[in-house]
Design a protein around this motif. Sequence first.
Motif, short mmCIF file in Angstrom:
data_model
loop_
_atom_site.label_atom_id
_atom_site.label_comp_id
_atom_site.label_asym_id
_atom_site.label_seq_id
_atom_site.Cartn_x
_atom_site.Cartn_y
_atom_site.Cartn_z
N GLY A 67 0.82 -1.21 0.00
CA GLY A 67 0.00 0.00 0.00
C GLY A 67 0.85 1.26 0.00
O GLY A 67 0.57 2.20 -0.76
N TYR A 68 1.89 1.30 0.85
CA TYR A 68 2.78 2.46 0.87
C TYR A 68 3.41 2.67 -0.50
O TYR A 68 3.48 3.79 -1.00
CB TYR A 68 3.89 2.27 1.91
CG TYR A 68 3.43 2.09 3.32
CD1 TYR A 68 2.25 2.67 3.78
CD2 TYR A 68 4.16 1.33 4.23
CE1 TYR A 68 1.82 2.50 5.08
CE2 TYR A 68 3.75 1.15 5.53
CZ TYR A 68 2.58 1.74 5.96
OH TYR A 68 2.16 1.55 7.25
N THR A 69 3.86 1.58 -1.10
CA THR A 69 4.55 1.68 -2.39
C THR A 69 3.62 2.22 -3.48
O THR A 69 4.00 3.10 -4.26
CB THR A 69 5.09 0.31 -2.81
OG1 THR A 69 5.99 -0.19 -1.80
CG2 THR A 69 5.83 0.40 -4.14
N LEU A 70 2.39 1.71 -3.53
CA LEU A 70 1.46 2.15 -4.57
C LEU A 70 1.04 3.61 -4.37
O LEU A 70 0.93 4.37 -5.34
CB LEU A 70 0.23 1.24 -4.57
CG LEU A 70 0.48 -0.21 -4.98
CD1 LEU A 70 -0.81 -1.02 -4.95
CD2 LEU A 70 1.11 -0.29 -6.37
N ILE A 71 0.82 4.01 -3.12
CA ILE A 71 0.46 5.40 -2.85
C ILE A 71 1.59 6.33 -3.29
O ILE A 71 1.36 7.35 -3.98
CB ILE A 71 0.15 5.60 -1.35
CG1 ILE A 71 -1.15 4.89 -0.98
CG2 ILE A 71 0.07 7.09 -1.01
CD1 ILE A 71 -1.43 4.88 0.51
N VAL A 72 2.81 6.00 -2.90
CA VAL A 72 3.96 6.83 -3.27
C VAL A 72 4.13 6.88 -4.78
O VAL A 72 4.38 7.94 -5.36
CB VAL A 72 5.23 6.28 -2.59
CG1 VAL A 72 6.48 6.91 -3.18
CG2 VAL A 72 5.18 6.51 -1.09
N LEU A 73 3.98 5.74 -5.43
CA LEU A 73 4.18 5.69 -6.88
C LEU A 73 3.13 6.53 -7.61
O LEU A 73 3.45 7.24 -8.57
CB LEU A 73 4.12 4.24 -7.37
CG LEU A 73 4.52 4.00 -8.83
CD1 LEU A 73 5.98 4.34 -9.02
CD2 LEU A 73 4.25 2.56 -9.23
N LEU A 74 1.88 6.47 -7.16
CA LEU A 74 0.82 7.25 -7.79
C LEU A 74 1.07 8.75 -7.64
O LEU A 74 0.92 9.52 -8.59
CB LEU A 74 -0.53 6.88 -7.18
CG LEU A 74 -1.11 5.52 -7.58
CD1 LEU A 74 -2.38 5.22 -6.79
CD2 LEU A 74 -1.41 5.47 -9.08
N ILE A 75 1.47 9.17 -6.44
CA ILE A 75 1.73 10.59 -6.21
C ILE A 75 2.93 11.05 -7.04
O ILE A 75 2.89 12.10 -7.71
CB ILE A 75 1.97 10.87 -4.72
CG1 ILE A 75 0.71 10.55 -3.91
CG2 ILE A 75 2.39 12.32 -4.50
CD1 ILE A 75 0.91 10.63 -2.40
N ALA A 76 4.01 10.26 -7.02
CA ALA A 76 5.22 10.64 -7.76
C ALA A 76 4.96 10.67 -9.26
O ALA A 76 5.42 11.58 -9.96
CB ALA A 76 6.36 9.67 -7.43
N ALA A 77 4.21 9.68 -9.77
CA ALA A 77 3.91 9.65 -11.20
C ALA A 77 3.03 10.82 -11.61
O ALA A 77 3.21 11.41 -12.68
CB ALA A 77 3.24 8.33 -11.57
N ALA A 78 2.05 11.18 -10.77
CA ALA A 78 1.16 12.30 -11.07
C ALA A 78 1.93 13.61 -11.16
O ALA A 78 1.53 14.53 -11.88
CB ALA A 78 0.07 12.40 -10.03
#
Length: 244
Positions: A30-41
């Motif tokens: 969950g932490y990884t996906l949240i971080v990845l979504l924010i960074a990609a956005a």
Amino acid sequence: MIASILDWLTSGATWSGADGIGARLLEHTGYTLIVLLIAAAIAIPVGLWIGHTGRGRWLVTAANAVRAVPTLGLLFALTLVLLPRLPGDAAFLVPSVIVLVLLAIPAILSGAYAGVEAVPPAARDAAKGIGMTGRQVLWQVELPIALPLLISGLRAAVLQVVATATVAAYVGLGGLGRFLIDGLAVQDYASTAGGAILVALLALALDAPFALLERLVVSPGLTGRSRPLRSSSPTRTAPAGGTP
């Protein structure tokens, strides 16, 4: 030692409960996906804009310079600043997410920028020559060609975030890092080594979908998977009623 690690990894007791492997895996993912979504956005639009316009290249340099900042030191500093200002678990989650986003942005930004920057000028000129607007050139020409480097940046960011999220356990965050930190604290080396193995396996598991995505969305002509059609040699036919 190997036997004790295997026992720890396969024991039902270590998989159950709020502190078990199953719960920690879900937290870490969950932490990884949240971080990845924010960074990609943040990074993908900026990288595409820089590569398309040629302006703001200093942002790529500045983002890469952030990598030189010690992650653990920055995490402690942000936690000390935000701890009195955030309630409950947010005081540990928000600083960790911010630090991990800052870690993930450079790889994604560089991938997006480099992918568009590497588009052959002839392809852009041909697209403009048939009347495409700048937006159409970006989305229909530059982005498809940039996809291999863009996805490579995402894959690099995933691996970095999965590995670095373990240090967030130092400030009270959950995830697989708890097994490493808590195991070292009580000298339980089986759980420490087992946690490290789980981190590596999770990184591979999260990288696999991006590898599959690359095969599905990237043109075979850009990856070298396509094979040119072999032209068959012409056969000579004898004229009717005579010899050649």
